[in-house]
Design a protein around this motif. Structure first.
Motif, PDB file in Angstrom:
ATOM      1  N   LYS A 129       0.847  -1.385  -0.026  1.00 16.44           N
ATOM      2  CA  LYS A 129       0.088  -0.084   0.012  1.00 16.44           C
ATOM      3  C   LYS A 129       0.840   1.318  -0.014  1.00 16.44           C
ATOM      4  CE  LYS A 129      -4.379  -1.582   1.999  1.00 16.44           C
ATOM      5  NZ  LYS A 129      -4.053  -2.736   2.745  1.00 16.44           N
ATOM      6  N   ASN A 130       1.972   1.295   0.700  1.00 12.67           N
ATOM      7  CA  ASN A 130       2.769   2.444   0.735  1.00 12.67           C
ATOM      8  C   ASN A 130       3.440   2.874  -0.617  1.00 12.67           C
ATOM      9  OD1 ASN A 130       2.106   2.423   3.138  1.00 12.67           O
ATOM     10  ND2 ASN A 130       4.168   1.499   4.195  1.00 12.67           N
ATOM     11  N   HIS A 131       3.414   1.941  -1.684  1.00  9.18           N
ATOM     12  CA  HIS A 131       4.367   2.041  -2.815  1.00  9.18           C
ATOM     13  C   HIS A 131       3.131   2.804  -3.771  1.00  9.18           C
ATOM     14  CE1 HIS A 131       7.866  -0.128  -1.896  1.00  9.18           C
ATOM     15  NE2 HIS A 131       6.907  -0.759  -1.111  1.00  9.18           N
ATOM     16  N   ARG A 132       3.918   3.540  -4.347  1.00  3.68           N
ATOM     17  CA  ARG A 132       3.016   4.459  -5.392  1.00  3.68           C
ATOM     18  C   ARG A 132       2.608   3.749  -6.402  1.00  3.68           C
ATOM     19  NH1 ARG A 132       4.833   7.487 -10.405  1.00  3.68           N
ATOM     20  NH2 ARG A 132       6.448   6.010 -10.624  1.00  3.68           N
ATOM     21  N   ILE A 133       1.192   3.485  -6.622  1.00  7.39           N
ATOM     22  CA  ILE A 133       0.695   2.754  -7.691  1.00  7.39           C
ATOM     23  C   ILE A 133      -0.100   3.979  -8.580  1.00  7.39           C
ATOM     24  CG2 ILE A 133      -0.062   0.660  -6.391  1.00  7.39           C
ATOM     25  CD1 ILE A 133      -2.677   1.476  -5.930  1.00  7.39           C
ATOM     26  N   GLU A 134      -0.052   3.341  -9.978  1.00  8.32           N
ATOM     27  CA  GLU A 134      -0.479   3.949 -11.149  1.00  8.32           C
ATOM     28  C   GLU A 134      -2.138   4.206 -10.899  1.00  8.32           C
ATOM     29  OE1 GLU A 134       1.343   2.954 -14.743  1.00  8.32           O
ATOM     30  OE2 GLU A 134       2.719   1.970 -13.423  1.00  8.32           O
ATOM     31  N   PRO A 135      -3.003   5.180 -10.540  1.00  6.82           N
ATOM     32  CA  PRO A 135      -4.182   5.269 -10.416  1.00  6.82           C
ATOM     33  C   PRO A 135      -4.904   5.326 -11.839  1.00  6.82           C
ATOM     34  CG  PRO A 135      -3.317   7.458  -9.836  1.00  6.82           C
ATOM     35  CD  PRO A 135      -1.970   6.617 -10.161  1.00  6.82           C
ATOM     36  N   LYS A 136      -5.947   4.646 -12.077  1.00  8.00           N
ATOM     37  CA  LYS A 136      -6.593   4.684 -13.383  1.00  8.00           C
ATOM     38  C   LYS A 136      -7.935   3.935 -12.907  1.00  8.00           C
ATOM     39  CE  LYS A 136      -6.801   4.203 -18.097  1.00  8.00           C
ATOM     40  NZ  LYS A 136      -6.701   5.365 -18.964  1.00  8.00           N
ATOM     41  N   GLU A 137      -9.089   4.473 -13.488  1.00  7.20           N
ATOM     42  CA  GLU A 137     -10.325   3.936 -13.497  1.00  7.20           C
ATOM     43  C   GLU A 137     -10.451   2.650 -14.290  1.00  7.20           C
ATOM     44  OE1 GLU A 137     -14.274   4.463 -11.881  1.00  7.20           O
ATOM     45  OE2 GLU A 137     -12.394   5.796 -11.716  1.00  7.20           O
ATOM     46  N   GLY A 138     -10.959   1.881 -13.764  1.00  5.65           N
ATOM     47  CA  GLY A 138     -11.121   0.368 -14.779  1.00  5.65           C
ATOM     48  C   GLY A 138      -9.921  -0.630 -14.756  1.00  5.65           C
ATOM     49  N   LYS A 139      -8.882  -0.402 -13.979  1.00  5.50           N
ATOM     50  CA  LYS A 139      -7.873  -1.381 -13.541  1.00  5.50           C
ATOM     51  C   LYS A 139      -8.395  -2.573 -12.922  1.00  5.50           C
ATOM     52  CE  LYS A 139      -3.776   0.123 -12.083  1.00  5.50           C
ATOM     53  NZ  LYS A 139      -2.654   0.941 -11.632  1.00  5.50           N
ATOM     54  N   ARG A 140      -8.030  -3.826 -13.457  1.00  7.74           N
ATOM     55  CA  ARG A 140      -8.507  -4.790 -12.637  1.00  7.74           C
ATOM     56  C   ARG A 140      -7.936  -5.179 -11.432  1.00  7.74           C
ATOM     57  NH1 ARG A 140      -7.845  -8.955 -17.759  1.00  7.74           N
ATOM     58  NH2 ARG A 140      -9.062  -7.886 -19.238  1.00  7.74           N
ATOM     59  N   ASN A 141      -6.913  -4.915 -11.124  1.00  8.22           N
ATOM     60  CA  ASN A 141      -6.240  -4.869  -9.754  1.00  8.22           C
ATOM     61  C   ASN A 141      -5.537  -3.296  -9.485  1.00  8.22           C
ATOM     62  OD1 ASN A 141      -4.370  -5.229  -7.695  1.00  8.22           O
ATOM     63  ND2 ASN A 141      -4.617  -7.552  -7.790  1.00  8.22           N
TER      64      ASN A 141
ATOM     65  N   PHE B 266      11.104  -3.495  -5.568  1.00  7.60           N
ATOM     66  CA  PHE B 266       9.554  -3.177  -5.856  1.00  7.60           C
ATOM     67  C   PHE B 266       9.369  -1.821  -6.120  1.00  7.60           C
ATOM     68  CE2 PHE B 266       5.348  -2.579  -5.308  1.00  7.60           C
ATOM     69  CZ  PHE B 266       4.666  -3.844  -5.649  1.00  7.60           C
ATOM     70  N   PRO B 267       8.721  -1.634  -7.180  1.00  5.36           N
ATOM     71  CA  PRO B 267       7.877  -2.406  -8.085  1.00  5.36           C
ATOM     72  C   PRO B 267       8.754  -2.760  -9.346  1.00  5.36           C
ATOM     73  CG  PRO B 267       7.090  -0.177  -8.624  1.00  5.36           C
ATOM     74  CD  PRO B 267       8.196  -0.151  -7.384  1.00  5.36           C
ATOM     75  N   HIS B 268       9.649  -1.965  -9.491  1.00  3.81           N
ATOM     76  CA  HIS B 268      10.460  -2.003 -10.893  1.00  3.81           C
ATOM     77  C   HIS B 268      11.009  -3.501 -11.194  1.00  3.81           C
ATOM     78  CE1 HIS B 268      12.364  -0.925 -14.656  1.00  3.81           C
ATOM     79  NE2 HIS B 268      13.624  -1.023 -14.086  1.00  3.81           N
ATOM     80  N   HIS B 269      11.830  -4.118 -10.389  1.00  6.03           N
ATOM     81  CA  HIS B 269      12.333  -5.260 -10.789  1.00  6.03           C
ATOM     82  C   HIS B 269      11.183  -6.618 -10.358  1.00  6.03           C
ATOM     83  CE1 HIS B 269      16.679  -3.730  -9.962  1.00  6.03           C
ATOM     84  NE2 HIS B 269      16.068  -3.299 -11.199  1.00  6.03           N
ATOM     85  N   SER B 270      10.304  -6.474  -9.680  1.00  7.63           N
ATOM     86  CA  SER B 270       9.339  -7.286  -9.584  1.00  7.63           C
ATOM     87  C   SER B 270       8.422  -7.252 -10.996  1.00  7.63           C
ATOM     88  CB  SER B 270       8.158  -6.903  -8.373  1.00  7.63           C
ATOM     89  OG  SER B 270       9.079  -6.930  -7.152  1.00  7.63           O
ATOM     90  N   ASN B 271       8.260  -6.073 -11.470  1.00  9.40           N
ATOM     91  CA  ASN B 271       7.427  -5.988 -12.570  1.00  9.40           C
ATOM     92  C   ASN B 271       8.375  -6.618 -13.829  1.00  9.40           C
ATOM     93  OD1 ASN B 271       5.664  -4.676 -11.134  1.00  9.40           O
ATOM     94  ND2 ASN B 271       5.781  -2.707 -12.034  1.00  9.40           N
ATOM     95  N   GLU B 272       9.688  -6.464 -14.029  1.00  3.66           N
ATOM     96  CA  GLU B 272      10.389  -6.961 -14.780  1.00  3.66           C
ATOM     97  C   GLU B 272      10.252  -8.452 -14.858  1.00  3.66           C
ATOM     98  OE1 GLU B 272      14.402  -5.980 -15.610  1.00  3.66           O
ATOM     99  OE2 GLU B 272      14.364  -4.173 -14.847  1.00  3.66           O
ATOM    100  N   ILE B 273      10.377  -9.154 -13.627  1.00  2.00           N
ATOM    101  CA  ILE B 273      10.144 -10.742 -13.699  1.00  2.00           C
ATOM    102  C   ILE B 273       8.795 -10.912 -14.053  1.00  2.00           C
ATOM    103  CG2 ILE B 273      10.021 -12.545 -12.180  1.00  2.00           C
ATOM    104  CD1 ILE B 273      12.326 -10.984 -10.370  1.00  2.00           C
ATOM    105  N   ALA B 274       7.704 -10.329 -13.682  1.00  2.73           N
ATOM    106  CA  ALA B 274       6.440 -10.643 -14.321  1.00  2.73           C
ATOM    107  C   ALA B 274       6.301 -10.391 -15.575  1.00  2.73           C
ATOM    108  CB  ALA B 274       5.553  -9.571 -13.548  1.00  2.73           C
ATOM    109  N   GLN B 275       6.694  -9.421 -16.215  1.00  6.30           N
ATOM    110  CA  GLN B 275       6.747  -9.418 -17.576  1.00  6.30           C
ATOM    111  C   GLN B 275       7.515 -10.457 -18.497  1.00  6.30           C
ATOM    112  OE1 GLN B 275       6.703  -4.449 -17.939  1.00  6.30           O
ATOM    113  NE2 GLN B 275       8.796  -5.659 -17.926  1.00  6.30           N
ATOM    114  N   ALA B 276       8.706 -10.416 -17.833  1.00  6.68           N
ATOM    115  CA  ALA B 276       9.498 -11.439 -18.753  1.00  6.68           C
ATOM    116  C   ALA B 276       9.275 -12.974 -18.618  1.00  6.68           C
ATOM    117  CB  ALA B 276      11.015 -11.196 -18.343  1.00  6.68           C
ATOM    118  N   GLU B 277       8.792 -13.305 -17.452  1.00  4.44           N
ATOM    119  CA  GLU B 277       8.499 -14.851 -17.183  1.00  4.44           C
ATOM    120  C   GLU B 277       7.282 -14.932 -17.758  1.00  4.44           C
ATOM    121  OE1 GLU B 277       9.055 -15.957 -13.198  1.00  4.44           O
ATOM    122  OE2 GLU B 277      11.463 -15.724 -13.422  1.00  4.44           O
TER     123      GLU B 277
END
Ligand SMILES: [Zn+2]
Length: 474
Positions: free
Chosen positions: A164-176, A239-250
């Motif tokens: 929760k403390n991490h910056r998330i990109e707000p956007k209406e309609g995101k699934r999560n 987090f989030p950058h490298h966690s996102n890299e792993i998610a994308q690549a794998e």
């Protein structure tokens, strides 16, 4: 055998590259919207030492670093300055390269690669993610569907609720709420590229720019393939950058692990706060370099283990400078030491062996630079004691001691200056001879006066069993 701490497994592991002797290595580089500060310098110096040690140990390393030249921060800053984002990025990239050169880091990076050169690779990766059901289209943007990737928090070890403390990109309609952008629609006046992605058989034209995280994985996919050996960066990127890299690549390749060894360096704080633009507490590398040498900065950074954080204060760099000056002085003492036949070879030989073993063990054990520096300081102390005690050294042993010292310290990029080769001129030599004569005549008052005059020339003298030895203060 090199051992290193792998963030992915949270264990010290023995380094075993995927392909024999070769290591593909990537480090997250600079977003070029402002000058490099000391916090950035810590990361680049830490990984520079790592790559130097890997190559020193016989590995063939391809070391890539990316330059993020397409980014929200660049667009925002360009707008403030009233120039085009491309122009701003090029200006700060040129200044970044100057700083990297000045720090002795640039030459060890095999290639710097730029996001804007990889738009086709980024498009391909987004398409792969769409095909495999990990990407969804939303109002001009494309998002990664975090719920489809159960290992999302594996690297950080956090639970989604903790984020929760991490910056998330707000956007209406995101699934999560944690779904992150792979592609962002351009607003008016922003740089953009047009790509076509097929979602569930339907072609969609996208006009915009890539998200930050996919730049890196598309680049490494293009350069290294779907899996590679070593990824480095500052610990704040886990987090989030490298966690996102792993998610994308794998998710895109279906292969695990995307990266075998994840290595993270500690952050440099100032007054216990992170250096940042908004807090106005950052110190630019180029400003420090006006008063201190790159070796002072590097010695300071390497005095702490790369995984640890440093709380920077001005006294720390003064201490590093003083310590380095002392090392240069002792090296100069050895350089100027009289050469000849002596019975004392064993003493210096065993010091050399002990130094080599101590330094190498420390570096092989998760690149422990502070421990390597301790063995350096012991060696320097022993050289000093040797010079003061014996006053003479075997010619070959002298050059061997200097060679071993420079050979190993080159891996942490100190003692690269040849200033230790400074010798004395006629005036100083005459004064020293005169002092010697005064001492022989037991005229100690005159000898003391002469010592002071020699000191005024920046030269220190000591009396050994074999006459006077001398060195410059650095
Ligand atoms: Zn990155």
């Amino acid at each position: 055998m090199i051992k290193l701490f792998n963030t992915r497994t949270r264990e010290i592991e023995e380094l075993a590259p995927m392909n024999g002797n070769h290591i593909n290595m990537f480090v997250c580089g600079q977003t070029v919207y402002d000058d490099m500060h000391l916090g950035h310098a810590k990361t680049y110096v830490n990984f520079d030492v790592i790559v130097r040690w890997l190559r020193f140990s016989g590995y063939d390393v391809t070391y890539l670093q990316n330059i993020t030249d397409v980014d929200d921060k660049i667009i925002a800053r360009a707008k403030e300055s009233g120039i085009e984002p491309r122009e701003l990025a090029e200006k700060f990239e040129a200044r970044f390269m100057e700083d990297m050169e000045a720090l002795g880091v640039r030459k060890n990076v095999t290639r710097f690669i730029r996001s804007h050169d990889y738009i086709p690779a980024i498009k391909d990766q987004i398409q792969l993610l769409a095909d495999r059901g990990f990407a969804y289209f939303l109002d001009g943007d494309v998002y990664f569907d975090v719920d489809k990737f159960p290992d999302y928090t594996a690297l950080s070890g956090m639970k989604l609720g903790d984020l929760k403390n991490h910056r998330i990109e707000p956007k209406e309609g995101k699934r999560n709420p944690y779904d992150f952008a792979l592609w962002k629609a351009a607003k008016a006046g922003e740089p953009k590229w047009d790509i076509e992605i097929i979602f569930g058989g339907q072609k969609i034209m996208l006009s915009g720019r890539p998200g930050w995280h996919i730049e890196d994985t598309a680049m490494t996919y293009a350069e290294f393939g779907p899996q590679y050996d070593l990824h480095g960066g500052a610990s704040e990127l886990i987090f989030p950058h490298h966690s996102n890299e792993i998610a994308q690549a794998e998710a895109a390749s279906g292969l695990k692990p995307f990266v075998k060894y994840w290595m993270h360096s500690g952050v440099l704080f100032i007054n216990n706060q992170k250096m940042s633009k908004s807090l106005k507490n950052f110190i630019r590398v180029r400003d420090v370099l006006e008063k201190y040498s790159y070796e002072d900065i590097r010695f300071l950074i390497s005095s702490t283990h790369y995984r640890k954080s440093v709380n920077y204060e001005a006294s720390l760099i003064d201490e590093a400078k003083a310590k380095l000056g002392y090392i240069y002085s002792v090296l100069n003492m050895l350089y100027n030491l009289e050469e000849g036949i002596t019975e004392s070879n064993d003493a210096i030989n065993s010091s050399i062996e002990k130094f080599r073993a101590g330094f190498t063990d420390a570096m092989d054990n998760d690149f422990n630079t502070p421990l390597a520096i301790s063995s350096l300081m012991i060696f320097i102390g022993e050289i000093k004691d040797y010079c003061k005690r014996y006053g003479i050294i075997d010619k070959d042993l002298k050059s061997r001691a200097v060679r071993e010292l420079l050979w190993l310290t080159n891996t942490i990029a100190i003692l690269e200056s040849e200033k230790y080769k400074k010798g004395i001129d006629g005036t100083a030599r005459e004064l020293m001879q005169e002092r010697e004569n005064s001492r022989k005549n037991r005229d100690f008052i005159k000898a003391d006066e002469l010592r002071k005059r020699i000191n005024e020339l920046g030269i220190e003298i000591e009396d050994s069993a074999h006459g006077t030895i001398y060195y410059f203060r650095f």
